[in-house]
Structures are given as C-alpha cells and as structure tokens.
Design an enzyme around this catalytic site. Structure first.
Site, PDB file in Angstrom:
ATOM      1  N   HIS A   1     -21.046 -77.559  44.592  1.00  0.00           N
ATOM      2  CA  HIS A   1     -20.529 -78.890  44.200  1.00  0.00           C
ATOM      3  C   HIS A   1     -21.717 -79.819  43.990  1.00  0.00           C
ATOM      4  CE1 HIS A   1     -16.240 -78.043  45.066  1.00  0.00           C
ATOM      5  NE2 HIS A   1     -16.795 -77.125  45.853  1.00  0.00           N
TER       6      HIS A   1
ATOM      7  N   ASP B   1     -21.590 -73.408  48.253  1.00  0.00           N
ATOM      8  CA  ASP B   1     -20.554 -74.434  48.299  1.00  0.00           C
ATOM      9  C   ASP B   1     -21.110 -75.849  48.458  1.00  0.00           C
ATOM     10  OD1 ASP B   1     -18.001 -75.453  48.129  1.00  0.00           O
ATOM     11  OD2 ASP B   1     -17.285 -74.624  50.029  1.00  0.00           O
TER      12      ASP B   1
ATOM     13  N   GLU C   1      -7.950 -71.922  50.643  1.00  0.00           N
ATOM     14  CA  GLU C   1      -8.981 -72.368  51.601  1.00  0.00           C
ATOM     15  C   GLU C   1      -8.257 -73.062  52.758  1.00  0.00           C
ATOM     16  OE1 GLU C   1     -11.861 -75.174  50.144  1.00  0.00           O
ATOM     17  OE2 GLU C   1     -13.159 -74.938  51.897  1.00  0.00           O
TER      18      GLU C   1
ATOM     19  N   GLN D   1      -9.852 -81.659  42.066  1.00  0.00           N
ATOM     20  CA  GLN D   1      -9.988 -81.747  43.526  1.00  0.00           C
ATOM     21  C   GLN D   1      -8.715 -82.251  44.210  1.00  0.00           C
ATOM     22  OE1 GLN D   1     -13.047 -81.662  46.163  1.00  0.00           O
ATOM     23  NE2 GLN D   1     -10.982 -81.258  46.923  1.00  0.00           N
TER      24      GLN D   1
ATOM     25  N   HIS E   1     -20.868 -70.691  43.545  1.00  0.00           N
ATOM     26  CA  HIS E   1     -19.886 -71.696  43.997  1.00  0.00           C
ATOM     27  C   HIS E   1     -20.615 -72.869  44.649  1.00  0.00           C
ATOM     28  CE1 HIS E   1     -15.694 -72.737  45.492  1.00  0.00           C
ATOM     29  NE2 HIS E   1     -16.476 -73.668  46.020  1.00  0.00           N
TER      30      HIS E   1
ATOM     31  N   HIS F   1     -10.644 -72.596  43.641  1.00  0.00           N
ATOM     32  CA  HIS F   1     -10.653 -72.691  45.093  1.00  0.00           C
ATOM     33  C   HIS F   1      -9.293 -72.134  45.507  1.00  0.00           C
ATOM     34  CE1 HIS F   1     -13.961 -75.437  44.453  1.00  0.00           C
ATOM     35  NE2 HIS F   1     -14.133 -75.609  45.744  1.00  0.00           N
TER      36      HIS F   1
END
Ligand code: ZN
Length: 425
Positions: free
Chosen positions: A57, A307, A211, A150, A55, A208
């Site tokens: 970005h 992350d 969260e 996103q 995971h 996701h």
C-alpha cells in the site's frame, strides 16, 4: 564486451558464475573474463534476481502517526484511521512519501512492487499520486497499481464508479475486498461483478480476500468459481486468506483443490497477519496466517507480501523482503532447509510470476539483480544482510561497502561477519 560484469558470485541455485550485462539485459552467464565497462567483484557473495513485493500500500506508506496512531492495533481501526488521513492528505505529500519509500526499496534490492491504491475518494488523489510515482520510477522499478475499493465496492456509494474511472486512467489491476462489504451476499456479488470487469477489460485481478479470523468468511470459494467462469485462470491473486487459518479442515480439503483448479495465486502477508489477526482472541491466540505449505503441496503459487510499512496498520517495516520471508518461515514453520529455500524463492521468482514479470537469471532477461553479503539463500534469510550492490534494468542504483564488525577480543579474530558454512548435505 559487456557494460557490466558481476564477477564470481554464487547464484541462488548454488552455481558460481559471472553475470554479463549489456544495456538493460543479461547478455551471458558463465565464465566471462573481465572485458566490461565495469566489473563488480562478488566472489563468495549471493547474486540473486531482485526482490519482488506483490502486495503493498504505497499510498499509505510512511504515514504512521498521521493524524494519530492505531490504539487498538486492529484492521478495522486502521481502516477508520486511513479514512481520517484521506480527509487531510494531498497528492504532493502522498507522492513524496511514496518516492521516499521507493528509495528505501532501491537500497534493499526491491525492484518490483504491486501496490493497492484506494479508489474510495471521489477526487482519486491516491490514483493521481501513484500514477505519477509509477512514471517517475519506471526506469528502475516495475510498479503495478491495483484499483482497490478500501471501503467496499458496494458499501461505499461511489466506489464502483471510481474503480472504473481509475482503470480508465491507467491503473493496471482490478482489486476488491469482499469480506468488508455489508453482508456475505454483497461480498459474493462484488466478486462476481469484479471478475466480469477484469475479464471484459483483459486485466489481472487481485483481491484482499477473507482478511478476518471468521472461519465462515469463504469468499475465496466464490472467487475460485468466478475465475473459472470468466476465464481469469493464471491472472488472479488472493491476498491474506487469513480466515483459512480458522476454517474447518474438511471444508479446506474441498477448497484447496478448487483454488488450484482456478489457478489463483495466494499472497499471505506474514508481518501484518501475525499483528492484526487474533486480536479478538484471549488464549490461545490464533496466528491468522493462511495454510501456506498445504497450498504449495497442491501446486498453488504462494508468494509472501509485505503489505505495510509505517502506516495506519503497521508501526514498523523496512522495505526488506527478507524480513517478510523471515517472519513467514517462522509463523508457517518452514524451517527445513528446502522450505527456507522455497521462502527465498517466494520473495523473488514466485512473486515475479504472480506479477507476470520478465524475470530471472537467464540470458535475455531484464538485468535487475542484487548482491547480498551472504553465501546462499538460507544464509540470506538468517542474516538479512547488507545489499552490497543493486542493479536495476542494467544500472547500478545502490551500493554499500562491506561492513564487518571489528572485534577487540584478545586472541580472537579482528573482525566478524557471522557467516557460517553448513555441513554438506
Ligand atoms: Zn493489503
């Protein structure tokens, strides 16, 4: 005759063995002599399959401070800040930062990464950049891309169309963010929709999920039911699951068996969860980490994810999966030796399982491994030591000389390494 032998190292399971490599594969493990193009001496050092991050970005990495820093430290300000950055970013700058990060990863023995790529941009610049990066690093790194809406699959008016375009362009995995849709109902609808897209296209799926500190954020329940309905068992993952930290215990006692039945893997991201969650609390402040040991007790696969590194959500980060596991074992209180060994597995074998990689220390597996200046997995977690040698698909891609501290203390040893033999169990 091997191309490469890693000589005399200690494997994560405690065996002492040589690893012989031919081409990009492990050809043999055992007592192998020294007939090889090159012999790498690893006596006393830990030889592990490479680290894996399920995971990340990479489209945002190394952008910390652009165009400003996250003043509140919250997830939501990070998302706003990322929106500002998207307005000014170029494909070239994004790809260059990602490649610089991949260099860091190579030096740390991190050789497989699943990265979420934001598709909420009609130009799909992030997708273009990450597809180029995936191609550039494919000789040594397995980079999987997740189409990640996103700003919300429905909350952003063109996100759904862009997600489908991104998958058409060759993005590997279907992503989602149900807790960021406008309503719980929209979140649940996005879960259904995305599971159908993944099933129709035969792709893995990785959300996701929940969260948030809101204990009523229960999209994981819908997700489990939809994974079962659409036949995605075994290729579905859920990142974060932080709401589970705050959920009612009775509800969780029903939820966890459902997640296990659906074969959904969980990916908590301890560095980020401990930083972003609990920001609305006074005292006591919640940790925001999901229920790791409780899920593992039911047979749910749980991996640790990194992350973020130096991006709108996180101001630190090193591409070291041992940092991630170190934070995870503290926050989840996994300090028993067996639990610490499990934490090492979570950033190696269990993360590899989540990504579906051809992986491991066995004959025929891809030869991607790392030699660490530590005696065993628990010591590796304690020291987070130098990576002495990193081998990616059969090629040495990074080396570092052992670097013991030189002491100037009268009557004491000349050097110190902080290794420590544990008493036998
Ligand atoms: Zn993430």
């Amino acid at each position: 005759m091997f191309d490469l032998i890693v000589k005399g190292g200690t494997l994560p399971d405690g065996r002492v063995a040589d690893v012989g490599i031919r081409g990009d594969r492990i050809a043999a493990i055992g007592a192998l002599g020294t007939e090889a193009g090159r012999v790498i001496e690893a006596t006393g050092d830990l030889v592990s399959p490479a680290f894996v991050d399920p995971h990340f970005h990479m489209d945002a990495t190394l952008s910390y401070g652009l165009p400003r820093v996250n003043a509140s430290g919250t997830l939501l300000e990070g998302i706003r800040l990322w929106g500002e950055l998207k307005e000014i970013v170029t494909v070239e700058a994004m790809a260059e930062r990602a490649l610089a990060y991949c260099d860091w990863a190579a030096s740390m023995g991190l050789l497989a990464v699943r990265t979420h790529v934001d598709v909420c941009d009609d130009r799909l610049l992030g997708v273009e950049a990450m597809l180029a990066v995936r191609e550039k690093v494919k000789g040594w790194m397995d980079l999987q891309l997740v189409a990640f809406p996103q700003d919300g699959l429905y909350r952003d008016p063109t996100a759904r169309a862009n997600l489908l375009r991104a998958l058409d362009m060759g993005v590997d995995v279907v992503g989602g963010i149900p807790h960021f849709e406008r309503t719980m109902a929209d979140g649940a609808a996005s879960v259904r929709d995305l599971c159908e897209i993944a099933a129709d296209r035969g792709l893995p799926i990785d959300f996701h999920c929940d969260e948030t500190d809101d204990p009523l954020s229960r999209h994981i329940e819908t997700y489990a039911a939809e994974v079962l309905r659409t036949g995605l068992q075994g290729r579905a993952a859920a990142g974060h699951l932080t709401s589970m930290h705050s959920m009612d215990n009775y509800y969780v006692s029903k939820l966890l068996p459902l997640i296990a039945e659906a074969g959904i893997a969980a990916i908590p991201n301890p560095l980020i969860n401990i930083v972003l969650q609990g920001r609305h609390d006074s005292f006591p402040k919640r940790r925001g980490l999901t229920r790791v040991k409780e899920m593992q007790a039911l047979g749910i696969t749980v991996g640790w994810g990194q992350d973020c590194v130096l991006d709108p959500w996180y101001s630190l980060g090193t591409a070291d999966m041992l940092d991630v596991a170190f934070m995870g074992l503290h926050v989840a209180q996994m300090t028993h030796p067996d639990e610490m060994r499990r934490c090492f597995d979570m950033v190696t074998a269990e993360n590899a399982k989540i990504m579906g990689l051809d992986y491991g220390l066995r004959e025929g597996a891809v030869a991607s491994l790392v030699v660490l200046d530590a005696g065993n997995p628990v010591e590796a977690l304690r020291l987070r030591p130098d990576r002495l040698c990193v081998i990616a698909k059969g090629q040495v891609v990074s080396e570092k000389a052992r670097n013991d501290a030189r002491l100037g203390l009268p009557g004491r040893p000349a050097t110190v390494r902080r290794r420590h033999e544990l008493p036998p169990r």
